[in-house]
Design a protein around this motif. Structure first.
Motif, PDB file in Angstrom:
ATOM      1  N   VAL A   1       4.984   7.233   0.967  1.00 51.92           N
ATOM      2  CA  VAL A   1       5.480   6.123   1.787  1.00 51.92           C
ATOM      3  C   VAL A   1       4.906   4.808   1.273  1.00 51.92           C
ATOM      4  N   ILE A   2       5.767   3.809   1.165  1.00 54.52           N
ATOM      5  CA  ILE A   2       5.377   2.481   0.685  1.00 54.52           C
ATOM      6  C   ILE A   2       5.407   1.512   1.860  1.00 54.52           C
ATOM      7  N   GLY A   3       4.284   0.886   2.141  1.00 51.26           N
ATOM      8  CA  GLY A   3       4.226  -0.097   3.209  1.00 51.26           C
ATOM      9  C   GLY A   3       4.921  -1.383   2.823  1.00 51.26           C
ATOM     10  N   PRO A   4       5.208  -2.242   3.799  1.00 51.54           N
ATOM     11  CA  PRO A   4       5.864  -3.519   3.497  1.00 51.54           C
ATOM     12  C   PRO A   4       4.935  -4.450   2.736  1.00 51.54           C
ATOM     13  N   ALA A   5       5.517  -5.360   1.960  1.00 51.96           N
ATOM     14  CA  ALA A   5       4.725  -6.311   1.181  1.00 51.96           C
ATOM     15  C   ALA A   5       4.074  -7.337   2.106  1.00 51.96           C
ATOM     16  N   VAL A   6       2.828  -7.666   1.799  1.00 53.59           N
ATOM     17  CA  VAL A   6       2.107  -8.725   2.516  1.00 53.59           C
ATOM     18  C   VAL A   6       1.713  -9.795   1.505  1.00 53.59           C
ATOM     19  N   ASP A   7       1.254 -10.927   2.029  1.00 49.15           N
ATOM     20  CA  ASP A   7       1.040 -12.085   1.166  1.00 49.15           C
ATOM     21  C   ASP A   7      -0.221 -12.024   0.325  1.00 49.15           C
TER      22      ASP A   7
ATOM     23  N   ARG B   1      -1.271   0.083   7.586  1.00 51.43           N
ATOM     24  CA  ARG B   1      -0.940   0.610   8.907  1.00 51.43           C
ATOM     25  C   ARG B   1       0.486   1.159   8.935  1.00 51.43           C
ATOM     26  N   ALA B   2       1.416   0.385   8.371  1.00 57.24           N
ATOM     27  CA  ALA B   2       2.811   0.827   8.348  1.00 57.24           C
ATOM     28  C   ALA B   2       2.989   2.054   7.458  1.00 57.24           C
ATOM     29  N   ALA B   3       2.320   2.063   6.298  1.00 59.12           N
ATOM     30  CA  ALA B   3       2.457   3.196   5.375  1.00 59.12           C
ATOM     31  C   ALA B   3       1.879   4.471   5.984  1.00 59.12           C
ATOM     32  N   LEU B   4       0.722   4.380   6.620  1.00 61.79           N
ATOM     33  CA  LEU B   4       0.123   5.557   7.247  1.00 61.79           C
ATOM     34  C   LEU B   4       0.970   6.051   8.407  1.00 61.79           C
ATOM     35  N   SER B   5       1.509   5.125   9.188  1.00 61.29           N
ATOM     36  CA  SER B   5       2.381   5.510  10.289  1.00 61.29           C
ATOM     37  C   SER B   5       3.613   6.238   9.762  1.00 61.29           C
ATOM     38  N   GLY B   6       4.203   5.696   8.689  1.00 59.62           N
ATOM     39  CA  GLY B   6       5.353   6.347   8.087  1.00 59.62           C
ATOM     40  C   GLY B   6       5.013   7.709   7.502  1.00 59.62           C
TER      41      GLY B   6
ATOM     42  N   VAL C   1       0.852  -1.187   0.000  1.00 60.35           N
ATOM     43  CA  VAL C   1       0.000   0.000   0.000  1.00 60.35           C
ATOM     44  C   VAL C   1       0.888   1.238   0.000  1.00 60.35           C
ATOM     45  N   VAL C   2       0.547   2.199  -0.842  1.00 60.10           N
ATOM     46  CA  VAL C   2       1.309   3.430  -0.983  1.00 60.10           C
ATOM     47  C   VAL C   2       0.445   4.596  -0.514  1.00 60.10           C
ATOM     48  N   VAL C   3       1.024   5.492   0.282  1.00 55.60           N
ATOM     49  CA  VAL C   3       0.292   6.640   0.816  1.00 55.60           C
ATOM     50  C   VAL C   3       1.032   7.916   0.462  1.00 55.60           C
TER      51      VAL C   3
ATOM     52  N   VAL D   1       9.680   6.690  -0.123  1.00 59.31           N
ATOM     53  CA  VAL D   1      10.467   6.077   0.929  1.00 59.31           C
ATOM     54  C   VAL D   1       9.701   4.875   1.466  1.00 59.31           C
ATOM     55  N   LEU D   2      10.438   3.850   1.873  1.00 55.80           N
ATOM     56  CA  LEU D   2       9.819   2.672   2.458  1.00 55.80           C
ATOM     57  C   LEU D   2       9.427   2.950   3.901  1.00 55.80           C
ATOM     58  N   ALA D   3       8.302   2.412   4.309  1.00 52.80           N
ATOM     59  CA  ALA D   3       7.859   2.593   5.695  1.00 52.80           C
ATOM     60  C   ALA D   3       8.884   2.010   6.661  1.00 52.80           C
ATOM     61  N   ASP D   4       9.553   0.932   6.270  1.00 50.51           N
ATOM     62  CA  ASP D   4      10.557   0.322   7.149  1.00 50.51           C
ATOM     63  C   ASP D   4      11.789   1.201   7.302  1.00 50.51           C
ATOM     64  N   ASP D   5      12.018   2.110   6.370  1.00 51.10           N
ATOM     65  CA  ASP D   5      13.138   3.046   6.509  1.00 51.10           C
ATOM     66  C   ASP D   5      12.809   4.185   7.461  1.00 51.10           C
ATOM     67  N   LEU D   6      11.571   4.269   7.888  1.00 48.68           N
ATOM     68  CA  LEU D   6      11.139   5.313   8.823  1.00 48.68           C
ATOM     69  C   LEU D   6      10.862   4.746  10.216  1.00 48.68           C
ATOM     70  N   LEU D   7      11.434   3.595  10.530  1.00 49.91           N
ATOM     71  CA  LEU D   7      11.165   2.962  11.816  1.00 49.91           C
ATOM     72  C   LEU D   7      11.506   3.858  13.010  1.00 49.91           C
ATOM     73  N   PRO D   8      12.648   4.570  13.025  1.00 55.52           N
ATOM     74  CA  PRO D   8      12.931   5.431  14.185  1.00 55.52           C
ATOM     75  C   PRO D   8      11.883   6.528  14.368  1.00 55.52           C
ATOM     76  N   GLU D   9      11.522   7.196  13.276  1.00 56.46           N
ATOM     77  CA  GLU D   9      10.523   8.262  13.374  1.00 56.46           C
ATOM     78  C   GLU D   9       9.170   7.703  13.790  1.00 56.46           C
ATOM     79  N   ARG D  10       8.818   6.550  13.257  1.00 57.21           N
ATOM     80  CA  ARG D  10       7.555   5.923  13.629  1.00 57.21           C
ATOM     81  C   ARG D  10       7.551   5.529  15.104  1.00 57.21           C
ATOM     82  N   ALA D  11       8.672   5.014  15.573  1.00 62.53           N
ATOM     83  CA  ALA D  11       8.763   4.629  16.975  1.00 62.53           C
ATOM     84  C   ALA D  11       8.611   5.840  17.886  1.00 62.53           C
ATOM     85  N   LEU D  12       9.253   6.930  17.525  1.00 64.32           N
ATOM     86  CA  LEU D  12       9.166   8.142  18.348  1.00 64.32           C
ATOM     87  C   LEU D  12       7.782   8.765  18.311  1.00 64.32           C
ATOM     88  N   SER D  13       7.037   8.533  17.237  1.00 63.64           N
ATOM     89  CA  SER D  13       5.697   9.113  17.132  1.00 63.64           C
ATOM     90  C   SER D  13       4.638   8.236  17.787  1.00 63.64           C
TER      91      SER D  13
END
Length: 409
Positions: A267-273, A283-288, A198-200, A302-314
């Motif tokens: 932001v691009i969320g991680p791939a799901v099955d 969820r990951a894309a919106l958070s990112g 999912v892309v946001v 940008v990938l949502a997984d590349d924004l893990l620190p910012e997402r964690a802090l938010s």
């Protein structure tokens, strides 16, 4: 009726009385023309013979209405533009869904050619030139009418598809994907059975329908399934197919339609099955997307997984656990002094020599361990951005043992 290069000016036609007489003779043979036209359709077009009796009867009615309409128009004593609206009025709208525009054009062409041939065979010699010219102009109006009918039908289908797509995309994004939603997605052209992202991004400046169709065009060229919807001030796009399974491949696909989004992060969320699991990527894309402001120099997209620190802090608990489990956890489990080396390296301003002195090891040993850290975690301690991610993971790993959000006692 105005003059036309292929038509005939009414000023050149015989008198109204003569035209009426010619129209009367045409009416007398109209039934034969219709029968001949339908017979020719069966010969020329194999798909016509495969239609059921109901659809064949509707086409027969249209052909008869066309011929009758020509007779009535030609007999009119006052010069008028041919009116062909009633030609297709005898057939229900279902016919437009069963018969394509191309097939309709073929049927009109066949009917006109048969009518011209019948005029040569059944009408007096002196009547033929005028009737031939008149029927050419009348057939042009019939073609325009057919095109208008199909254009309106396409607009209605497009509007309905857009509403349906918005509903499907909303259900997918919110995690309410059941068999009905999957069936509707299939009706909209979704074919992928695996690998969904999912892309946001910000809502487009263009009309949402125009923007989504532009994205759909690019996705079709890339061989990727797509669903899209504008929600508030955001544009969400669901992509599916093998070409989005890999993060780099997903980035390549999204770059094809970057300009469609409004300004701001994408932001691009991680791939799901599966499409049914798309809510996780959402969820990951919106958070990112919400947290991207914390990294002004983030790439776009940008990938949502590349924004893990910012997402964690938010406040994203999933991001906190991801950093603790996927970065801190592997380092702690691998051993070989990797975790200790990383802590000392970061505490010594990323100096290899200072780290070696603090650990009483050779500088090459430190370099080897730093390389191993990158292999284990995917992040390089010597890169400023990666070092920031690693520092955050260290802190969260200490606070969230085993990924549980309970601080150490």
């Amino acid at each position: 009726m105005a003059a036309s290069p292929r038509g005939i000016s009414r000023s050149l036609l015989p008198s109204p009385k003569a035209r009426a007489a010619m129209a009367k003779r045409m009416a007398e043979v109209s039934g034969e023309m219709t029968t001949a036209a339908v017979a020719e359709m069966e010969v020329r077009h194999p798909w016509f013979a495969e239609l059921d009796a109901k659809h064949r009867s509707w086409i027969t009615l249209v052909a008869q209405a066309g011929i009758d309409g020509f007779v009535q128009w030609f007999a009119n004593p006052e010069p008028t533009r041919p009116s062909t609206a009633d030609v297709f009025g005898s057939a229900p709208r279902e016919l437009a869904r069963r018969i394509s525009l191309y097939q309709t054009v073929e049927l009109v062409r066949t009917t006109i050619e048969v009518a011209e041939k019948q005029i040569d065979e059944l009408m007096p010699r002196n009547d033929r030139p005028v009737l031939q010219a008149a029927i050419v102009q009348y057939s042009r109006e019939v073609a325009f009418t057919a095109a208008e009918i199909y254009a309106r039908a396409a607009e209605l289908r497009g509007a309905w598809d857009a509403r349906l797509e918005a509903l499907v995309a909303d259900a997918v994004i919110r995690g309410e994907t059941d068999e009905t939603v999957l069936s509707r997605a299939s009706a909209l052209g979704w074919r992928s059975s695996a690998d969904v992202v999912v892309v946001v991004g910000a809502e487009p400046k263009d009309e949402p329908s125009v923007a989504i169709e532009s994205i759909r065009h690019e996705c079709a060229k890339a061989g990727v399934d797509m669903l899209g919807a504008v929600q508030g001030d955001r544009l969400l796009v669901v992509l599916g197919g093998e070409k989005v399974a890999d993060p780099e491949a997903a980035l390549t696909v999204v770059r094809r339609f970057l300009g469609t989004f409004g300004p701001g992060p994408i932001v691009i969320g991680p791939a799901v099955d599966h499409l049914a699991d798309a809510a996780q990527s959402t969820r990951a894309a919106l958070s990112g997307y919400r947290a991207a402001v914390g990294w002004p120099n983030a790439p776009r997209p940008v990938l949502a997984d590349d924004l893990l620190p910012e997402r964690a802090l938010s406040g994203d608990g999933h991001a906190r656990r991801a950093l603790a489990r996927t970065v801190y956890g592997p380092l702690a489990q691998t051993g070989s002094g990797l975790l200790e080396t990383l802590v000392v390296f970061l505490d010594n301003n990323s100096s290899v020599e200072a780290t070696a002195r603090a650990l009483f090891v050779h500088a090459n040993t430190v370099r080897y361990r730093l390389k191993r850290i990158q292999e284990v975690t995917g992040y390089s301690p010597t890169d400023a951005r990666d070092a920031y991610v690693l520092r955050m993971a260290l802190t969260l790993g200490r606070l969230l043992p085993d990924g549980r959000e309970t601080p150490r006692g």
